[in-house]
Design an enzyme around this catalytic site. Structure first.
Site, PDB file in Angstrom:
ATOM      1  N   GLU A   1       5.309   4.626   9.198  1.00 27.16           N
ATOM      2  CA  GLU A   1       4.377   5.674   9.619  1.00 27.16           C
ATOM      3  C   GLU A   1       3.675   5.284  10.923  1.00 27.16           C
ATOM      4  O   GLU A   1       3.255   4.142  11.043  1.00 27.16           O
ATOM      5  CB  GLU A   1       3.332   5.922   8.535  1.00 27.16           C
ATOM      6  CG  GLU A   1       2.508   7.170   8.835  1.00 27.16           C
ATOM      7  CD  GLU A   1       1.521   7.524   7.716  1.00 27.16           C
ATOM      8  OE1 GLU A   1       1.187   6.643   6.915  1.00 27.16           O
ATOM      9  OE2 GLU A   1       1.097   8.676   7.695  1.00 27.16           O
TER      10      GLU A   1
ATOM     11  N   GLY B   1      -3.263  -1.807   4.926  1.00 25.16           N
ATOM     12  CA  GLY B   1      -3.538  -2.141   3.537  1.00 25.16           C
ATOM     13  C   GLY B   1      -2.342  -1.871   2.649  1.00 25.16           C
ATOM     14  O   GLY B   1      -1.950  -2.700   1.832  1.00 25.16           O
ATOM     15  N   ALA B   2      -1.754  -0.681   2.825  1.00 21.55           N
ATOM     16  CA  ALA B   2      -0.626  -0.306   1.984  1.00 21.55           C
ATOM     17  C   ALA B   2       0.021   0.955   2.522  1.00 21.55           C
ATOM     18  O   ALA B   2      -0.549   1.638   3.355  1.00 21.55           O
ATOM     19  CB  ALA B   2      -1.088  -0.070   0.545  1.00 21.55           C
TER      20      ALA B   2
ATOM     21  N   GLU C   1       2.504   4.433   1.253  1.00 18.03           N
ATOM     22  CA  GLU C   1       2.875   5.212   0.069  1.00 18.03           C
ATOM     23  C   GLU C   1       4.339   5.602  -0.005  1.00 18.03           C
ATOM     24  O   GLU C   1       4.652   6.722  -0.387  1.00 18.03           O
ATOM     25  CB  GLU C   1       2.010   6.477   0.048  1.00 18.03           C
ATOM     26  CG  GLU C   1       2.299   7.511   1.170  1.00 18.03           C
ATOM     27  CD  GLU C   1       1.409   7.388   2.402  1.00 18.03           C
ATOM     28  OE1 GLU C   1       0.844   6.293   2.630  1.00 18.03           O
ATOM     29  OE2 GLU C   1       1.284   8.385   3.139  1.00 18.03           O
TER      30      GLU C   1
ATOM     31  N   HIS D   1      -5.171   4.918  -4.262  1.00 15.97           N
ATOM     32  CA  HIS D   1      -5.003   5.719  -3.040  1.00 15.97           C
ATOM     33  C   HIS D   1      -3.511   5.996  -2.816  1.00 15.97           C
ATOM     34  O   HIS D   1      -3.098   7.137  -2.603  1.00 15.97           O
ATOM     35  CB  HIS D   1      -5.621   4.938  -1.871  1.00 15.97           C
ATOM     36  CG  HIS D   1      -5.408   5.510  -0.509  1.00 15.97           C
ATOM     37  ND1 HIS D   1      -6.453   5.891   0.309  1.00 15.97           N
ATOM     38  CD2 HIS D   1      -4.284   5.733   0.219  1.00 15.97           C
ATOM     39  CE1 HIS D   1      -5.970   6.333   1.463  1.00 15.97           C
ATOM     40  NE2 HIS D   1      -4.653   6.240   1.439  1.00 15.97           N
ATOM     41  N   GLU D   2      -2.704   4.946  -2.896  1.00 22.26           N
ATOM     42  CA  GLU D   2      -1.261   5.119  -2.656  1.00 22.26           C
ATOM     43  C   GLU D   2      -0.629   5.990  -3.732  1.00 22.26           C
ATOM     44  O   GLU D   2       0.253   6.802  -3.458  1.00 22.26           O
ATOM     45  CB  GLU D   2      -0.548   3.767  -2.596  1.00 22.26           C
ATOM     46  CG  GLU D   2      -1.088   2.790  -1.553  1.00 22.26           C
ATOM     47  CD  GLU D   2      -1.280   3.401  -0.175  1.00 22.26           C
ATOM     48  OE1 GLU D   2      -0.453   4.236   0.237  1.00 22.26           O
ATOM     49  OE2 GLU D   2      -2.271   3.053   0.495  1.00 22.26           O
TER      50      GLU D   2
ATOM     51  N   GLU E   1      -4.526  11.983   3.931  1.00 26.08           N
ATOM     52  CA  GLU E   1      -5.354  10.770   3.907  1.00 26.08           C
ATOM     53  C   GLU E   1      -6.746  11.006   3.327  1.00 26.08           C
ATOM     54  O   GLU E   1      -7.269  10.177   2.589  1.00 26.08           O
ATOM     55  CB  GLU E   1      -5.458  10.165   5.310  1.00 26.08           C
ATOM     56  CG  GLU E   1      -4.144   9.580   5.811  1.00 26.08           C
ATOM     57  CD  GLU E   1      -3.498   8.586   4.850  1.00 26.08           C
ATOM     58  OE1 GLU E   1      -4.185   8.063   3.961  1.00 26.08           O
ATOM     59  OE2 GLU E   1      -2.282   8.355   4.980  1.00 26.08           O
TER      60      GLU E   1
HETATM   61 ZN   LIG Z   1      -3.192   6.772   2.811  1.00 26.96          ZN
END
Ligand SMILES: [Zn+2]
Length: 897
Positions: free
Chosen positions: A149, A301-302, A304, A335-336, A358
């Site tokens: 992304e 952080g991560a 998805e 969140h993910e 987001e």
């Molecule tokens: Zn996100």
């Protein structure tokens, strides 16, 4: 995703040259999707050479089925590979000479139904963008993962790289037979192939094929390869009234971290999350399995990716982690998972509506931690940490509405910011209060059903919201989603002794007064003489549109300490203007209610940044009240803010004394704690502050020598992380030399150790060291000419910034001379690390000087004036850095008054 840095040697290969056509525009994307429908991709990636020393490229073959509504027209694929060997369009071989070195592959004379086949080779990445390759210094093993992304799948395979050209994907990987080879879909077949894996002692090779995915965007496709350690689990459940499903779960990390992977906690959280989101969204998880992988040198952080979520391996706690860190990890996990629906199932059409995924994921992450786990401080972290990020970003000159105007990919890349995430999430929290939680939930459910496996925009969301709430949401959206800037909410007492609440401030676009619709709760807290705390004695929830007099709230007698708080429960997004009586009360008495307390501290920090509260008074309150706060997440935030207050918001003549005082208080506090999370947080901050003040270096040195007990300090784990933090501080002051740093690394050679060692080397206070560190940062290469990875580049930049100002500030002119070249030469992620990280942003205001007259502020203004045509994303970075600088200089100025 979740969020959370000389001269090149002549002839050195630039890893990712930035061609102009690399920056795909919104218009180009719109015209491509106007006539194209993409049906399916088949992508074969050959990683048989990945383990070989110095491996640089790998073969890829790609087959794409797509249709065009304008036969005879042409289009293009995006590709940032190393070489294109062959392109066959509808059976005819195209001339590959056109494609090599370009960011695009031109496809002329389309038919109605098309097949294009490309053979090419792609580069392993060191920047965390594309297919990243990492060699574990602990054991020499090679690990790979992808991160795309907003637009980096084109670094791995040729693709129509825009979110609204969804398709199905069938990936296959060739790799060493003992490796984990994974993708979004589950493994469906595995066969031996001839040959052996390079670099792995004759190990055999396999070709693993993965299940075809549902229709999805290319930026969430993913590949993983390497000798990862894996723990399996499963979840069963589903939507009430529908057939239950079973989802295979797995968590993975590097083999050398296996002993630290707390897989049971992670799997349990995953199961709780899947229960929660099925109940909340009433739409069955559509992506098959659910892998969660902790990967090295991760830029965020991560991410998805459906069925294969990637996380930073900082979440594998191999040193003492605080409970607040565990909660943050849980928040990221949720969140993910929310993205499996918001973002993956329904995707924004273009990056203008990035918030559509987001903001929701950020809000849902906090909601799920609050409602589906044992943590009770989720909204406290949100009020104090997440929102602070939004308030900072929303006051920059580059702020933008939540629904943004994103004209191209470089702009998209920069919009993963505090507005898109934290402000968006705050506004959704306000929306849930405004329309009610039930209506909010029902809107999400309808939105998924209506747009499943497709794309959506703001209007699609507003129309479901209008249907379920029975209200026209247009003016709400205009005020909150399409207007930039932070509202300022004030509660005060009028001449008649009544409480008045109003929104203040101006619309940055029109310059006129601004008034947004708020649902807020206003509370009164009065000093309880027995406990010594400010306790809430009454509150009133109101809809605010214009100034409002509250009838039901009663105030204590004049002179009694009291707090008037206009945002109880932290329902709305606003800076708080506390009246003078309230400020006086909260600086001297603790607030009893935890969420109100976090909200108040956020307001105080905002006042420091605005020059309304001297940093010295804030620091005093942190030392007396802040350190005693029970919620570690708030203490951690206060410590970070205190460090920043000392570094940037304190006038030069006061700084040394305040730093010494604060460091001494932390040292005392560390001894008082006898273990626990607050002790650890204080030790980390003491290390950071000690890079600037030598006041407590003896203590750090003694702790490193194992003398804690004789200093009366118990319970502090001197693990790898703290040892390096202390060593870095000592090195900055010249008290540790290279041999000691080398010995520390030799004693424990890990990825973290390597990064910390590099930072410490660059922190040594010598002109020759700074010269070399600066040259490495600007070139992005180490002294052997090897490309620095993302983490090593950041460490170099950070190490360079440590130490005596006179050594570091000498590079200011060189910095401004180099930024354009850095931007053009490096990938955007790497360039951002250098441009933002090396900006000379920590400066003193001399007495009598105006902030904008400060030499660095002037030089930045001159650069901006002389570089009107520089890339907008680069200008945005410098405008923001300049604004941070001016803000800190203004605070220094007002502290002198
Ligand atoms: Zn996100």
């Amino acid at each position: 995703m979740t969020i959370t840095d000389t001269d090149a040697s002549p002839g050195a290969e630039t890893p990712f040259p930035r061609a102009a056509e690399e920056n795909l525009t919104r218009d180009e994307a719109a015209s491509r999707s106007a006539h194209l429908t993409v049906d399916a991709y088949e992508v074969d990636v050959d990683l048989s050479g990945a383990a070989a020393e110095g491996a640089s490229t790998y073969p890829v073959s790609t087959r794409i089925l797509f249709r065009s509504a304008s036969p005879g027209a042409e289009t293009f694929l995006d590709y940032l590979g190393a070489a294109v060997e062959e392109v066959i369009l509808n059976g005819a071989r195209l001339d590959p000479a056109d494609h090599v070195g370009s960011a695009r592959i031109r496809l002329p004379e389309l038919a109605a139904e098309n097949v294009v086949e490309i053979r090419s080779s792609s580069r392993y990445s060191r920047s965390g963008e594309g297919l990243h390759r990492f060699v574990d210094p602990s054991d020499g093993q090679v690990y790979l993962y992808t991160q795309y992304e907003p637009a980096d799948s084109r670094r791995v395979f040729p693709v129509f790289e825009q979110p609204d050209l969804k398709a199905t994907f069938r990936f296959s990987l060739i790799g060493p037979q003992s490796w984990e080879l994974r993708s979004n879909g589950a493994e469906v077949s595995r066969e031996s192939v001839s040959g052996t894996a390079a670099g792995l002692d004759g190990e055999g090779l396999v070709r693993v094929s993965f299940a075809e995915t549902r229709r999805m965007s290319s930026y969430i496709t993913a590949l993983l390869a390497g000798p990862y350690h894996r723990v399996d689990g499963s979840w069963a459940g589903g939507v009430e009234g529908e057939s239950p499903i079973e989802v295979p779960l797995a968590v993975l990390c590097r083999a050398s971290l296996a002993e630290h992977l707390d897989s049971e906690e992670l799997l349990e959280l995953t199961r709780s999350g899947l229960d929660f989101f099925h109940a909340e969204f009433a739409f069955t998880y559509p992506w098959g399995k659910y892998d969660q992988v902790f990967v090295p040198e991760y830029n965020l952080g991560a991410m998805e990716n459906p069925g294969l979520v990637t996380f930073t391996e900082k979440y594998v706690f191999d040193t003492d982690a605080t409970d607040a860190q565990r909660e943050t990890r849980a928040n990221t996990l949720m969140h993910e998972m929310a993205h499996m629906w918001f973002g993956d199932l329904v995707t924004m059409r273009w990056w203008d509506d990035l918030w559509l995924k987001e903001s929701f994921a950020d809000y849902m992450g906090s909601l799920a931690v609050d409602e589906a786990t044992d943590w009770t401080t989720s909204w406290i972290s949100f009020a104090n940490g997440r929102k602070a990020w939004a308030y900072v970003q929303d006051q920059l000159p580059t702020t933008h509405p939540i629904v943004a105007d994103i004209t191209d990919l470089e702009a998209a890349d920069q919009n993963f910011d505090g507005i898109t995430y934290a402000k968006g999430a705050s506004v959704l929290k306000q929306l849930a209060a405004f329309v009610g939680r039930e209506a909010f939930r029902e809107a999400a459910r309808r939105y998924f059903v209506r747009h499943a496996f497709g794309n959506a925009s703001l209007d699609d969301f507003l129309s479901v919201l209008g249907e379920v709430s029975g209200r026209d949401m247009t003016s709400w959206a205009a005020a909150w989603l399409q207007t930039a800037g932070v509202p300022e909410l004030a509660a005060s007492v009028d001449d008649a002794g009544r409480v008045v609440v109003e929104e203040r401030g101006t619309d940055p676009a029109t310059g006129g007064p601004i008034s947004r619709p708020h649902v807020v709760e206003v509370g009164v807290h009065v000093l309880d003489e027995t406990t010594g705390t400010l306790r809430r004695t009454g509150s009133e929830r109101i809809a605010l549109e214009g100034p409002r007099v509250l009838q039901e709230l009663t105030l204590p007698a004049a002179g009694a300490p009291r707090l008037l708080l206009p945002n109880e429960e932290d329902l709305t997004y606003a800076k708080l203007s506390l009246d003078p009586e309230s400020v006086a009360a909260v600086l001297t008495h603790p607030v009893e209610d935890p969420l109100a307390r976090a909200t108040v501290w956020a307001a105080l920090w905002s006042m420091v940044r605005d020059g309304e509260l001297p940093a010295a008074r804030f620091l005093e309150a942190v030392m007396t009240l802040g350190l005693q706060i029970e919620e570690v997440v708030v203490v951690q935030a206060l410590l970070r803010q205190s460090d920043r207050a000392l570094e940037a918001f304190t006038p030069a003549e006061e700084r040394e004394r305040l730093q010494e005082q604060f460091a001494a208080r932390l040292a005392e506090f560390i001894a008082e704690c006898h273990g626990g999370d607050r002790q650890r947080a204080a030790a980390r901050t003491l290390a950071t502050i000690s890079r600037r003040t030598p006041a407590q270096l003896d203590l750090l040195a003694a702790l490193l020598d194992g003398e804690a007990a004789s200093l009366g300090i118990t319970g502090l784990a001197l693990d790898e992380e703290l040892r390096w933090a202390f060593l870095q501080a000592l090195t900055t002051h010249g008290r540790v030399e290279r041999n000691a740093l080398d010995a520390e690394l030799a004693g424990r050679t890990t990825a973290r150790g390597r990064i910390a060692h590099r930072l410490a080397l660059a922190a040594r206070p010598r002109p020759a060291v700074k010269k070399e560190a600066f040259a490495q940062a600007i070139s992005g290469r180490d002294d052997d000419g090897e490309e620095l990875s993302n983490d090593h580049l950041t460490a170099t930049v950070e190490g360079f910034r440590c130490g005596p100002a006179e050594l570091v500030d000498a590079y200011e002119e060189d910095y401004f001379a180099a930024v354009v070249d850095v931007w053009e030469r490096m990938s955007q992620g790497q360039a951002t690390r250098v441009v933002a990280g090396l900006f000379p942003g920590t400066q003193d205001l001399t007495a009598g000087e105006k902030p904008q007259e400060h030499p660095t502020a002037r030089r930045t203004a001159d650069w901006l004036a002389a570089h009107q045509d520089a890339p907008a994303a680069l200008r945005r970075l410098l405008i923001e850095e300049q604004d941070h600088l001016l803000r800190s200089l203004r605070a220094q100025q007002s502290a002198r008054r």
